[in-house]
Motif scaffolding. Sequence first.
Motif, PDB file in Angstrom:
ATOM      1  N   LEU A  32       8.595   7.713  -6.171  1.00 57.13           N
ATOM      2  CA  LEU A  32       7.513   6.911  -5.626  1.00 57.13           C
ATOM      3  C   LEU A  32       7.693   6.740  -4.125  1.00 57.13           C
ATOM      4  CD1 LEU A  32       5.034   5.148  -6.261  1.00 57.13           C
ATOM      5  CD2 LEU A  32       6.594   3.233  -6.581  1.00 57.13           C
ATOM      6  N   GLN A  33       6.599   6.750  -3.418  1.00 58.52           N
ATOM      7  CA  GLN A  33       6.613   6.537  -1.981  1.00 58.52           C
ATOM      8  C   GLN A  33       5.764   5.322  -1.650  1.00 58.52           C
ATOM      9  OE1 GLN A  33       5.144  10.206  -0.333  1.00 58.52           O
ATOM     10  NE2 GLN A  33       7.190  11.099  -0.173  1.00 58.52           N
ATOM     11  N   LYS A  41       0.843  -1.186   0.000  1.00 61.75           N
ATOM     12  CA  LYS A  41       0.000   0.000   0.000  1.00 61.75           C
ATOM     13  C   LYS A  41       0.874   1.229   0.000  1.00 61.75           C
ATOM     14  CE  LYS A  41      -3.624   2.317   2.635  1.00 61.75           C
ATOM     15  NZ  LYS A  41      -4.443   2.283   3.869  1.00 61.75           N
ATOM     16  N   SER A  42       0.639   2.124  -0.939  1.00 62.56           N
ATOM     17  CA  SER A  42       1.436   3.348  -1.023  1.00 62.56           C
ATOM     18  C   SER A  42       0.996   4.323   0.051  1.00 62.56           C
ATOM     19  CB  SER A  42       1.294   3.993  -2.404  1.00 62.56           C
ATOM     20  OG  SER A  42      -0.042   4.425  -2.594  1.00 62.56           O
ATOM     21  N   ALA A  67      14.952  -3.188   0.890  1.00 63.22           N
ATOM     22  CA  ALA A  67      13.507  -3.000   0.778  1.00 63.22           C
ATOM     23  C   ALA A  67      13.139  -2.162  -0.443  1.00 63.22           C
ATOM     24  CB  ALA A  67      12.973  -2.353   2.060  1.00 63.22           C
ATOM     25  N   ALA A  68      13.866  -1.073  -0.687  1.00 64.63           N
ATOM     26  CA  ALA A  68      13.534  -0.211  -1.827  1.00 64.63           C
ATOM     27  C   ALA A  68      13.707  -0.956  -3.145  1.00 64.63           C
ATOM     28  CB  ALA A  68      14.407   1.036  -1.804  1.00 64.63           C
ATOM     29  N   ASP A  69      14.792  -1.742  -3.268  1.00 63.32           N
ATOM     30  CA  ASP A  69      14.993  -2.519  -4.493  1.00 63.32           C
ATOM     31  C   ASP A  69      13.942  -3.609  -4.624  1.00 63.32           C
ATOM     32  OD1 ASP A  69      17.217  -1.029  -5.152  1.00 63.32           O
ATOM     33  OD2 ASP A  69      18.608  -2.375  -4.152  1.00 63.32           O
ATOM     34  N   PHE A  70      13.501  -4.128  -3.499  1.00 65.25           N
ATOM     35  CA  PHE A  70      12.468  -5.155  -3.550  1.00 65.25           C
ATOM     36  C   PHE A  70      11.163  -4.585  -4.085  1.00 65.25           C
ATOM     37  CE2 PHE A  70       8.835  -7.073  -1.330  1.00 65.25           C
ATOM     38  CZ  PHE A  70       8.910  -8.359  -1.824  1.00 65.25           C
ATOM     39  N   VAL A  71      10.859  -3.346  -3.699  1.00 66.89           N
ATOM     40  CA  VAL A  71       9.616  -2.725  -4.148  1.00 66.89           C
ATOM     41  C   VAL A  71       9.701  -2.326  -5.618  1.00 66.89           C
ATOM     42  CG1 VAL A  71       8.073  -0.754  -3.819  1.00 66.89           C
ATOM     43  CG2 VAL A  71       9.037  -1.946  -1.836  1.00 66.89           C
ATOM     44  N   VAL A 101      -3.851   5.759  -4.586  1.00 72.86           N
ATOM     45  CA  VAL A 101      -4.101   4.348  -4.831  1.00 72.86           C
ATOM     46  C   VAL A 101      -3.324   3.866  -6.056  1.00 72.86           C
ATOM     47  CG1 VAL A 101      -5.912   2.642  -5.250  1.00 72.86           C
ATOM     48  CG2 VAL A 101      -6.380   4.603  -3.794  1.00 72.86           C
ATOM     49  N   ASP A 102      -3.073   4.768  -7.037  1.00 70.34           N
ATOM     50  CA  ASP A 102      -2.385   4.353  -8.258  1.00 70.34           C
ATOM     51  C   ASP A 102      -0.993   3.814  -7.974  1.00 70.34           C
ATOM     52  OD1 ASP A 102      -4.553   5.073  -9.691  1.00 70.34           O
ATOM     53  OD2 ASP A 102      -3.800   7.062 -10.246  1.00 70.34           O
ATOM     54  N   ARG A 103      -0.390   4.217  -6.868  1.00 75.29           N
ATOM     55  CA  ARG A 103       0.962   3.784  -6.577  1.00 75.29           C
ATOM     56  C   ARG A 103       1.020   2.525  -5.714  1.00 75.29           C
ATOM     57  NH1 ARG A 103       4.596   9.276  -5.695  1.00 75.29           N
ATOM     58  NH2 ARG A 103       4.013  10.271  -7.663  1.00 75.29           N
TER      59      ARG A 103
END
Length: 338
Positions: A323-324, A153-154, A284-288, A159-161
């Motif tokens: 992106l967040q 969940k962004s 974590a960031a690379d995983f996302v 919601v688009d992210r």
Amino acid sequence: MINLTKIIAAVLVLLALALGGYAWLLSRQPPPPVVAAPSAAAAGKTAQAQTFRVVVAAKPLPAGRAIPPDALRVERLTINPAGAFQETAPLAGRVPVIDLGEGTPLVEGQLVSGLALRVGEGERAVAIKADEVMGVGHKVRPGDFVDVFLMLKSDGKDVDRSQARLLLSRKRVLAYGGASIDGMASGMDKNGSAQQQQQQQASRAEAARTAVLAVPVDDINRLTIAEYSGRLLLALRNPTDMSEPDPKLFAELPTALQPVPPKAGEARRPPLEGLDRAQAGVIAADFVTGGKPVNLRVPAAAAVAAAPAANAPARTGGSRGGLQVEVIRGDRSETINY
């Protein structure tokens, strides 16, 4: 009167002579044989007459190593330990939990048992949190195969992210709640009927809080980050469905620890696999993001509003764009920018 006295005296004399003769006859007979009590040596020989077939170690067996077939032999012992084996065939390949010396009888309690024997080569048993929604309405049973989906969940109301994707495919369920694939579920009534056992399994499934999956060791990092970064969902699948995604269609995630570069003249090293890749880990960031920036479709109104900011000079200490993603860990929420 005198004659009567003489008669009585004569009778007594004859009776005394008869008794004396009988006593003399008894004294002439040999004494009866005396039965001696059995000696301790004889009792020991009688006890050693009964022996039992028991499998013993033919050589030292170290803990945590599979038992080779030539490391066992059968001996006749005067004792029969509880849980002992009579044949060597069932013990080949078993693993002792303690070091066993040569000649030691092998018993079931000295060998590895339980769920660990159900984990395949290169796999690990990993427990994840479960509830009614995540566990397909508590219809998951040990031995089933499931797909693991991830929901991220962004931050905020964008919601688009948010994103959802397949994380792991066709993973075997080793345990769900109190029921386990090894048939050693706690509280199992082995003497009860099949209907009673099914009712007990159903009651344990309703209260299930964990699910144990057999996961390749190099996928555990992704599963761990996914569980603490978003929400997992199990999708129950038919065990005869062998379809899985093609890993060649997607780029591999970069690792948190970079391997040592090859020295001059050395051949290029192959990609990390198995335990080596698991130790390298993921971020974590690379995983996302998959290790690369994500290009999102920006609405026209947002693009117009962002145009002046793009032409304006950069401000020192300004917020980082991109992106967040909201990472939820228990009751804490954290936003990751990339």
